[in-house]
Scaffold this motif. Sequence first.
Motif, PDB file in Angstrom:
ATOM      1  N   ASN A  83     -24.009  47.530  56.765  1.00 50.79           N
ATOM      2  CA  ASN A  83     -22.866  46.663  57.039  1.00 50.79           C
ATOM      3  C   ASN A  83     -22.888  45.472  56.096  1.00 50.79           C
ATOM      4  O   ASN A  83     -23.907  44.813  55.942  1.00 50.79           O
ATOM      5  CB  ASN A  83     -22.929  46.146  58.477  1.00 50.79           C
ATOM      6  CG  ASN A  83     -22.725  47.228  59.513  1.00 50.79           C
ATOM      7  OD1 ASN A  83     -21.620  47.450  59.953  1.00 50.79           O
ATOM      8  ND2 ASN A  83     -23.796  47.915  59.900  1.00 50.79           N
ATOM      9  N   CYS A  84     -21.773  45.201  55.471  1.00 49.35           N
ATOM     10  CA  CYS A  84     -21.648  43.996  54.643  1.00 49.35           C
ATOM     11  C   CYS A  84     -21.703  42.791  55.569  1.00 49.35           C
ATOM     12  O   CYS A  84     -21.110  42.804  56.644  1.00 49.35           O
ATOM     13  CB  CYS A  84     -20.333  43.995  53.871  1.00 49.35           C
ATOM     14  SG  CYS A  84     -20.227  45.278  52.650  1.00 49.35           S
ATOM     15  N   PHE A  85     -22.406  41.798  55.141  1.00 54.45           N
ATOM     16  CA  PHE A  85     -22.515  40.584  55.951  1.00 54.45           C
ATOM     17  C   PHE A  85     -21.324  39.678  55.666  1.00 54.45           C
ATOM     18  O   PHE A  85     -21.136  39.212  54.555  1.00 54.45           O
ATOM     19  CB  PHE A  85     -23.824  39.848  55.640  1.00 54.45           C
ATOM     20  CG  PHE A  85     -23.943  38.559  56.376  1.00 54.45           C
ATOM     21  CD1 PHE A  85     -24.213  38.546  57.730  1.00 54.45           C
ATOM     22  CD2 PHE A  85     -23.761  37.352  55.725  1.00 54.45           C
ATOM     23  CE1 PHE A  85     -24.306  37.351  58.428  1.00 54.45           C
ATOM     24  CE2 PHE A  85     -23.852  36.152  56.412  1.00 54.45           C
ATOM     25  CZ  PHE A  85     -24.131  36.152  57.764  1.00 54.45           C
ATOM     26  N   ASP A  86     -20.506  39.458  56.663  1.00 56.88           N
ATOM     27  CA  ASP A  86     -19.352  38.570  56.533  1.00 56.88           C
ATOM     28  C   ASP A  86     -19.301  37.675  57.766  1.00 56.88           C
ATOM     29  O   ASP A  86     -19.006  38.154  58.867  1.00 56.88           O
ATOM     30  CB  ASP A  86     -18.065  39.379  56.411  1.00 56.88           C
ATOM     31  CG  ASP A  86     -16.841  38.510  56.175  1.00 56.88           C
ATOM     32  OD1 ASP A  86     -16.959  37.268  56.218  1.00 56.88           O
ATOM     33  OD2 ASP A  86     -15.768  39.078  55.949  1.00 56.88           O
ATOM     34  N   PRO A  87     -19.595  36.383  57.611  1.00 59.42           N
ATOM     35  CA  PRO A  87     -19.577  35.478  58.766  1.00 59.42           C
ATOM     36  C   PRO A  87     -18.240  35.443  59.505  1.00 59.42           C
ATOM     37  O   PRO A  87     -18.199  35.115  60.679  1.00 59.42           O
ATOM     38  CB  PRO A  87     -19.882  34.102  58.156  1.00 59.42           C
ATOM     39  CG  PRO A  87     -20.515  34.392  56.846  1.00 59.42           C
ATOM     40  CD  PRO A  87     -19.974  35.714  56.386  1.00 59.42           C
ATOM     41  N   LEU A  88     -17.163  35.807  58.831  1.00 60.01           N
ATOM     42  CA  LEU A  88     -15.862  35.825  59.495  1.00 60.01           C
ATOM     43  C   LEU A  88     -15.758  36.940  60.535  1.00 60.01           C
ATOM     44  O   LEU A  88     -14.872  36.914  61.394  1.00 60.01           O
ATOM     45  CB  LEU A  88     -14.739  35.961  58.463  1.00 60.01           C
ATOM     46  CG  LEU A  88     -14.614  34.796  57.483  1.00 60.01           C
ATOM     47  CD1 LEU A  88     -13.532  35.084  56.449  1.00 60.01           C
ATOM     48  CD2 LEU A  88     -14.327  33.498  58.212  1.00 60.01           C
ATOM     49  N   ASN A  89     -16.653  37.934  60.442  1.00 62.22           N
ATOM     50  CA  ASN A  89     -16.662  39.023  61.418  1.00 62.22           C
ATOM     51  C   ASN A  89     -17.558  38.734  62.616  1.00 62.22           C
ATOM     52  O   ASN A  89     -17.712  39.567  63.489  1.00 62.22           O
ATOM     53  CB  ASN A  89     -17.110  40.326  60.753  1.00 62.22           C
ATOM     54  CG  ASN A  89     -16.083  40.836  59.771  1.00 62.22           C
ATOM     55  OD1 ASN A  89     -14.901  40.540  59.875  1.00 62.22           O
ATOM     56  ND2 ASN A  89     -16.537  41.601  58.791  1.00 62.22           N
ATOM     57  N   ALA A  90     -18.155  37.568  62.639  1.00 60.17           N
ATOM     58  CA  ALA A  90     -19.063  37.212  63.730  1.00 60.17           C
ATOM     59  C   ALA A  90     -18.289  36.867  64.997  1.00 60.17           C
ATOM     60  O   ALA A  90     -17.180  36.356  64.952  1.00 60.17           O
ATOM     61  CB  ALA A  90     -19.925  36.031  63.317  1.00 60.17           C
TER      62      ALA A  90
END
Length: 129
Positions: free
Chosen positions: A95-102
Motif C-alpha cells: 500500500n502506498c503511504f498517503d496521510p490523506l487516506n488515514a
Amino acid sequence: MSNLKPWEISQKIDNALEAIAISKIGKFYHSYIAKITNLPLGLVIDQLSELEKQEALVIKLEFQCEECSRSILTASKSELENIDSITCKYCGTENCFDPLNAIPIIELSEDFRQSFSKKKLIIKRKMSG
C-alpha cells in the motif's frame, strides 16, 4: 441540536466517554461518539480535539489496506515521518503511504480512563455512608 447549550454538549460527550471508559473499549472513531450522542459530527470532532489538547484523549491515524480494507497500521502523527509504503500483513498487498487516506482513531488516555474508575469509587463511598 442548535438549541443545546455548550455545557449540555460537553455533558453528552463526557457521558459517552465515561461509558466507553467503563466498557473497556480500546479505540473508537469520532463517528461513534456522534452516533451515541446524536450530535453533529463536526461538533464532536471539535470537542474531541479540545480534549486531545487537554491530554484526555490520544488521536492516532489508522490506515486500511487498499485491497482487503483491514486495519494495517495505527500510529501517532510523529511515528509516520519515515514511512513510504505499508505491506498488509493479511493479504500481502503493498500500500502506498498517503496521510490523506488515514482515518482518525481515538484512545482514552490512561489517566482519563482511570479518572472514571476513581469517580465511581468516590460515589460508592458517599452512598454507603
